[in-house]
Write an enzyme that holds these catalytic residues in place. Sequence first.
Site, PDB file in Angstrom:
ATOM      1  N   GLU A  16       3.972  11.322   9.968  1.00 32.80           N
ATOM      2  CA  GLU A  16       4.390  11.118  11.367  1.00 32.80           C
ATOM      3  C   GLU A  16       4.421   9.626  11.721  1.00 32.80           C
ATOM      4  OE1 GLU A  16       2.029  13.262  10.341  1.00 32.80           O
ATOM      5  OE2 GLU A  16       3.062  15.162  10.685  1.00 32.80           O
ATOM      6  N   GLU A  75       0.841  -1.209   0.000  1.00 30.44           N
ATOM      7  CA  GLU A  75       0.000   0.000   0.000  1.00 30.44           C
ATOM      8  C   GLU A  75       0.873   1.255   0.000  1.00 30.44           C
ATOM      9  OE1 GLU A  75      -2.710   0.462   3.306  1.00 30.44           O
ATOM     10  OE2 GLU A  75      -3.428   2.399   2.570  1.00 30.44           O
ATOM     11  N   GLY A 112      -0.297  33.008 -11.764  1.00 31.51           N
ATOM     12  CA  GLY A 112      -1.767  33.048 -11.722  1.00 31.51           C
ATOM     13  C   GLY A 112      -2.396  31.872 -12.440  1.00 31.51           C
ATOM     14  N   THR A 127       0.254   8.500   7.991  1.00 31.39           N
ATOM     15  CA  THR A 127       0.701   9.893   7.995  1.00 31.39           C
ATOM     16  C   THR A 127       2.226   9.921   7.956  1.00 31.39           C
ATOM     17  OG1 THR A 127       0.767   9.882  10.405  1.00 31.39           O
ATOM     18  CG2 THR A 127      -1.284  10.655   9.382  1.00 31.39           C
TER      19      THR A 127
END
Lengths: 391, 289
Positions: free
Chosen positions: A374, A248, A347, A372
């Site tokens: 983390e 994954e 832009g 995550t």
Amino acid sequence: MSLFEPTDEHRQLREMVRAFAEREVEPQAAAHDRSESFNLDLFRQLGELGLLGITCGEQYGGSGMDAVAACIAHEELAAADPGFTLAYLAHSMLFVNNLYQNGDEDQRQRYLPKACRGEAIGGMCISEPGAGTDVLGMTTTARREGDHYVLNGAKMWITNGAISDTELGDVFLVYARMEGAARNELSMFIVEKGFEGFKLGQKIEDKLGMRASPTAELVFADCVVPAANRVGEEGSATLHMMRNLEIERLTLASMSLGIARRCVEIMNDYARERRSFGQPLNRYGQIQRHIAESYAQYMAGRAYAYAVAGRMKLDAPGQRLDTDGVKLFCSTMGKEVADRAIQVLGGYGYVGEYRVERLWRDAKLLEIGGGTVEAHQKNMTRDLSRLDRLR
Amino acid sequence: MKILVPVKRVADPDNANKVKVSDDGTKVTSDGLEWKMNPFDEWSLEAALRLTEDVSKKGMKGDDGKPLDRIGEVVLVSIGPKDAVQTIRQGLAMGAERGILVEAEDSSLDSHVVAQVLAAVAQKENPDIVFLGKQSADGDSNVAGTKLAEMLGWPLVNYATSIRTEPGSDTLTVTRALDGGVQTIEVKMPCVLTSTDRILHPESVKNGVTPEDHKYPESEGGRYASLKGIMAAKKKPLEETTLEALGVTPKRTEEYVKFALPPAREGKATVVESVDELVEKLHSEAKVL
């Protein structure tokens, strides 16, 4: 042949997926992002190409290819539409590959051929409203009652959980803990749409990015699951989960690579054509820094990802440190490259027509979903703390 | 039915603006561009695959393991250096049965030599149809198919937009687009065909076996090679041969003298007040009326 295409089949796979992505996937991406809708017809075409079961055995309708092939498919599709690719990943890696690796013969026969054809849309359920990075903090329970199990709890952020505003996805691998079992003993069940007590909690609306992939909260209220749908032994699924999380992470990282490639191409093109103060933008050092650093970081991430994919065995864990590492590096790299692309385009980069704002929104999810950054840092530091020297 | 489909590799036509002329003007360079199957050839290959399949048996296999949806044979032929096998492999992955590579340097070829080689291969293979792209996306000559038919003495239908036939018939009913309308031709096989992109229309090819009401998906090109196709292509026969082995003595009829880029456009725009003024200017200044 190269690190990125070790065999001629890998090269052909990349050519095919890239042609398909450019012709069929890219043109629909903006519209499905805007409408937050899943393109089911296009998804089923992936089945005809053999991509939905890319790592699944041929006897179950899959294509029997390896982790490198999975990376190629995700990288090329994500260059066109990361949202759509996330739905592909949840189906082909989290459901099909997971069940192929961990299911028994009967379960594989019952579920994989349909999933490989795209007749059934699958996903996997780990996260809960109150448990994300703290995976083992999940509170969904299972108890045995005769020839079936009863599941109670809720699962959150489930990609493919719904295929429309009101309709559940078709089949899910659900992690739960037997009532009274130890914290690290999880079990896994196959839950189908239509099982008693299995409900769509809500389709999650108004996501920042990945809007072409449907995300849902799923509810299990005394949900009845036949005993034949328990995957592996009670309490043995923590290992399944760890093993499948490796592919994954690697394929999620490959999505970041696809995003980065597209962003480098777009900013490179623009900086060649757009003129400012009498010369093309790419003559300016500030712009050169954006382009050159983006390319170098993209290639570094790519080399890391494919080096890990090349030695990965889909039926055995053992690459946690580096699959975490690949995703840690590539997810943030993809987001930063997309950010630089917006900056180079000024832009124009800020509006949908130039695509990079969508890729930037999509890229952010990869720092959160499937672990995550983390979580990767935590896992990696723990694994590294057991090592004295690096080989 | 047996169909011979010549496939040429060309520098990625989607990036044709990156093709450059060498400083001395002796050649066109396409450095840094990927090789792709000539899109015109890809359309003809798609039509050839449709003519030789039974869609109702898609994915089904006989006791001998052979796919039941294939009811004819498509043979690919490419002329070029060794690398050109990649283009043949792509066609095999799309579904063709086998391939032939005729090794030659790209620089030694022109439309006449290509037609000579294809004529020699056709005489050896005896196909019912040689189905070419109407032109290649690099040279854009649109000559090889017509020369080939002349050399073989076979009937020719250029720019086919639809094809209809029945099993066992030796005749094709082919429509072709002309400036003034659509022409319908009955042609006896063996014959030479070239196609336009309309051959990709969902109902352009009817072979009398695939169900009459079947609609192919809308597409800008040929079918995608599936992963199954890619894996199967590895095992399909690919013969390599040479001009000498085919008994071809190449007789070039074209020599390129010099290449140059067209002059840059001036981009001058004139705003006119009325249609009358426009007509007047087109007549007196632009001299196109």
